[in-house]
Design a protein around this motif. Structure first.
Motif, PDB file in Angstrom:
ATOM      1  N   THR A  59      35.222 184.177 -38.628  1.00  9.95           N
ATOM      2  CA  THR A  59      33.978 183.615 -39.151  1.00  9.95           C
ATOM      3  C   THR A  59      33.173 182.996 -38.007  1.00  9.95           C
ATOM      4  OG1 THR A  59      35.027 181.479 -39.609  1.00  9.95           O
ATOM      5  CG2 THR A  59      35.046 183.112 -41.382  1.00  9.95           C
ATOM      6  N   ASP A  60      31.874 182.850 -38.239  1.00  7.04           N
ATOM      7  CA  ASP A  60      31.015 182.268 -37.203  1.00  7.04           C
ATOM      8  C   ASP A  60      31.249 180.773 -37.025  1.00  7.04           C
ATOM      9  OD1 ASP A  60      29.773 184.686 -36.634  1.00  7.04           O
ATOM     10  OD2 ASP A  60      28.283 184.402 -38.216  1.00  7.04           O
ATOM     11  N   PRO A  80      37.603 179.717 -36.716  1.00 11.03           N
ATOM     12  CA  PRO A  80      37.845 179.178 -35.371  1.00 11.03           C
ATOM     13  C   PRO A  80      38.935 178.112 -35.339  1.00 11.03           C
ATOM     14  CG  PRO A  80      35.491 179.369 -35.776  1.00 11.03           C
ATOM     15  CD  PRO A  80      36.178 179.656 -37.081  1.00 11.03           C
ATOM     16  N   LEU A  81      39.199 177.461 -36.495  1.00  7.53           N
ATOM     17  CA  LEU A  81      40.228 176.431 -36.540  1.00  7.53           C
ATOM     18  C   LEU A  81      41.609 177.026 -36.261  1.00  7.53           C
ATOM     19  CD1 LEU A  81      40.039 173.371 -37.097  1.00  7.53           C
ATOM     20  CD2 LEU A  81      40.897 173.844 -39.403  1.00  7.53           C
ATOM     21  N   SER A  85      29.521 179.243 -27.795  1.00  5.87           N
ATOM     22  CA  SER A  85      29.053 179.972 -28.950  1.00  5.87           C
ATOM     23  C   SER A  85      29.681 179.291 -30.157  1.00  5.87           C
ATOM     24  CB  SER A  85      29.505 181.422 -28.860  1.00  5.87           C
ATOM     25  OG  SER A  85      30.870 181.499 -28.626  1.00  5.87           O
ATOM     26  N   GLU A  86      30.916 178.706 -29.951  1.00  6.00           N
ATOM     27  CA  GLU A  86      31.563 177.982 -31.058  1.00  6.00           C
ATOM     28  C   GLU A  86      30.762 176.742 -31.429  1.00  6.00           C
ATOM     29  OE1 GLU A  86      33.009 178.636 -28.190  1.00  6.00           O
ATOM     30  OE2 GLU A  86      34.612 180.049 -28.607  1.00  6.00           O
ATOM     31  N   LYS A  95      30.526 172.638 -40.735  1.00  3.65           N
ATOM     32  CA  LYS A  95      30.326 173.890 -41.458  1.00  3.65           C
ATOM     33  C   LYS A  95      29.549 174.873 -40.613  1.00  3.65           C
ATOM     34  CE  LYS A  95      32.191 172.886 -45.485  1.00  3.65           C
ATOM     35  NZ  LYS A  95      33.261 173.665 -46.052  1.00  3.65           N
ATOM     36  N   GLY A  96      29.752 176.160 -40.847  1.00  2.00           N
ATOM     37  CA  GLY A  96      29.014 177.177 -40.108  1.00  2.00           C
ATOM     38  C   GLY A  96      27.541 177.113 -40.452  1.00  2.00           C
TER      39      GLY A  96
END
Length: 342
Positions: free
Chosen positions: A167-168, A187-188, A330-331, A340-341
Motif C-alpha cells: 500500500t502507499d 509499510p508497517l 516516498s514513505e 493514514k495514507g
C-alpha cells in the motif's frame, strides 16, 4: 528450570499483549521508565535467585551477560529510531511493531544460542573465530559511528518491494490489508521485517559476546531474554533524548573489542568474570556520562533528528559525503500526520 522460565516469559508476554498493548497509544516517557524499572527489577530478582541456588560464580556470569546484552541492545535502539524516523512510523503504532519484533528476536536468539552452544562444545577452536569476529565488528562499528545509511537502497527494502504488493501509506496498525481481493503488505510490515533482520545481524555479535563470559546455555539464554524484554521500554524511554547518547556508540564498540579479545585469550589467560563485569560497566557507564556532558547544550529537536539518522543499518550502504540528511521518503510523503495514507 527451562520449563519454569519458559512459562514465566509466556505469561509476561501474554500480559503485555493483553493489557499494556491492547489498544494503540503513544507510550509516554513516564510509562516507558516505569516499564524499564519493572523489567530491570525482575532481572535483579532472577539474578538473586541464581546467586542463591547456583552460587556466586553463576550469579556473576548472569549479571555480566545481562549487562553486556542490555548494553548492546542500545545498538538496536539507534537503528530502530533511524528506521522509524525514515519511514515516518506514527508513534501510536510503534509499540506494536516492537512487540512482534521482540517476539521474533526471542525465537531467533534461542536458535542461535542452541547452535552456538553445540558448536563450542564440539569444536573448541571456534571460540577463536567468535573472538576475531567480535573484534572485527567492534572496529567496524567504530568506523560507522557518523555514517548516514542510504535507506532507499537498502537491500532488504529493495527485495521486499520488488516481490510484494504494498500500500502507499499506513492502514492503522495493520500489517496486511485486502484491496480488490488482493492481499497487500503495508509499510508497517516492511518496517517489522527490517527490525527483525537487524536484530538477527546484531545477535550474531551479542550472543558470542555472552559466550565470552559463560558457555552455560541457561545463563546465556536467560540473560538474553531479560535484555530483550526490556528493549521496547528502553526504546521509548530514550527515543526523545537519543541525541544525548552519541558517544555511547564508541563505548559499545569497545565492549565488543574487549570481549572479543577475552575470547581470543581464553587458553592463555582467563579473565575473571568480576573483572569483565567491571570493564563493561566502566566502558558503558563512562561513555554515557561523557555523552551527557558533551551534549548538554544539544537538547534541540534538530539535534535529535540528525542523530537518529546516523548509524549502521544492515543492508544499507553509507550515503556519500554530499548525501542529503533529509528523509528521502516516498514513505514519509505517503503518510499524513495521523498515519493514514494520503
Amino acid at each position: 528450570m527451562w520449563a519454569g522460565f519458559a512459562v514465566f516469559v509466556a505469561v509476561l508476554l501474554a500480559f503485555d499483549l493483553g493489557v499494556f498493548s491492547k489498544k494503540s497509544h503513544v507510550i509516554s516517557g513516564r510509562e516507558a521508565l516505569m516499564r524499564c524499572a519493572a523489567y530491570s527489577t525482575l532481572a535483579m530478582i532472577f539474578a538473586a535467585g541464581v546467586f542463591h541456588f547456583q552460587g556466586s560464580e553463576k550469579g556473576l556470569e548472569f549479571l555480566t551477560g545481562y549487562l553486556i546484552e542490555y548494553s548492546l541492545s542500545v545498538d538496536n535502539i539507534f537503528v530502530i529510531a533511524l528506521i522509524f524516523t525514515h519511514f515516518a512510523v506514527p508513534p501510536q503504532y510503534q509499540h506494536r511493531v516492537l512487540f512482534w519484533g521482540i517476539l521474533g528476536a526471542l525465537v531467533m536468539r534461542g536458535v542461535l544460542i542452541v547452535a552456538g552452544t553445540a558448536l563450542i562444545q564440539e569444536f573448541h577452536w571456534i571460540i577463536y573465530i567468535f573472538g576475531a569476529f567480535l573484534i572485527f565488528s567492534g572496529i567496524k562499528m567504530l568506523m560507522s559511528v557518523d555514517d548516514e545509511p542510504d535507506m532507499e537502497n537498502n537491500r532488504i527494502v529493495k527485495f521486499v518491494r520488488s516481490r510484494f504488493r504494498m500500500t502507499d501509506g499506513y492502514e492503522g496498525q495493520k500489517f496486511f490489508v485486502m484491496r480488490d481481493g488482493v492481499r497487500m503488505m503495508t509499510p508497517l510490515f516492511l518496517v517489522l521485517i527490517l527490525i527483525e533482520f537487524t536484530d538477527l545481524v546484531f545477535a550474531v555479535d551479542s550472543i558470542p559476546a555472552v559466550f565470552s563470559v559463560t558457555t552455560d546455555p541457561f545463563i546465556v539464554w536467560t540473560s538474553n531474554v531479560f535484555a530483550i524484554l526490556g528493549l521496547r521500554a528502553l526504546y521509548f524511554a530514550l527515543a526523545s533524548i537519543i541525541h544525548r547518547f552519541h558517544y555511547l556508540k564508541y563505548g559499545l564498540s569497545l565492549v565488543l573489542v574487549v570481549v572479543g579479545a577475552k575470547m581470543m585469550m581464553v587458553d592463555i589467560y582467563k579473565m575473571p568474570t568480576a573483572v569483565a563485569l567491571g570493564i563493561t560497566a566502566f566502558l558503558v557507564g563512562g561513555s554515557i556520562v561523557f555523552s551527557m556532558l558533551k551534549t548538554r547544550a544539544d537538547a534541540a529537536p534538530d539535534g535529535a533528528d540528525a542523530e537518529a539518522r546516523r548509524w549502521w543499518v544492515p543492508g544499507s550502504p553509507a550515503k556519500g559525503a554530499g548525501g542529503s540528511t533529509q528523509a528521502s521518503s516516498s514513505e514519509a510523503a505517503a503518510v499524513s500526520s495521523d498515519g493514514k495514507g494520503q
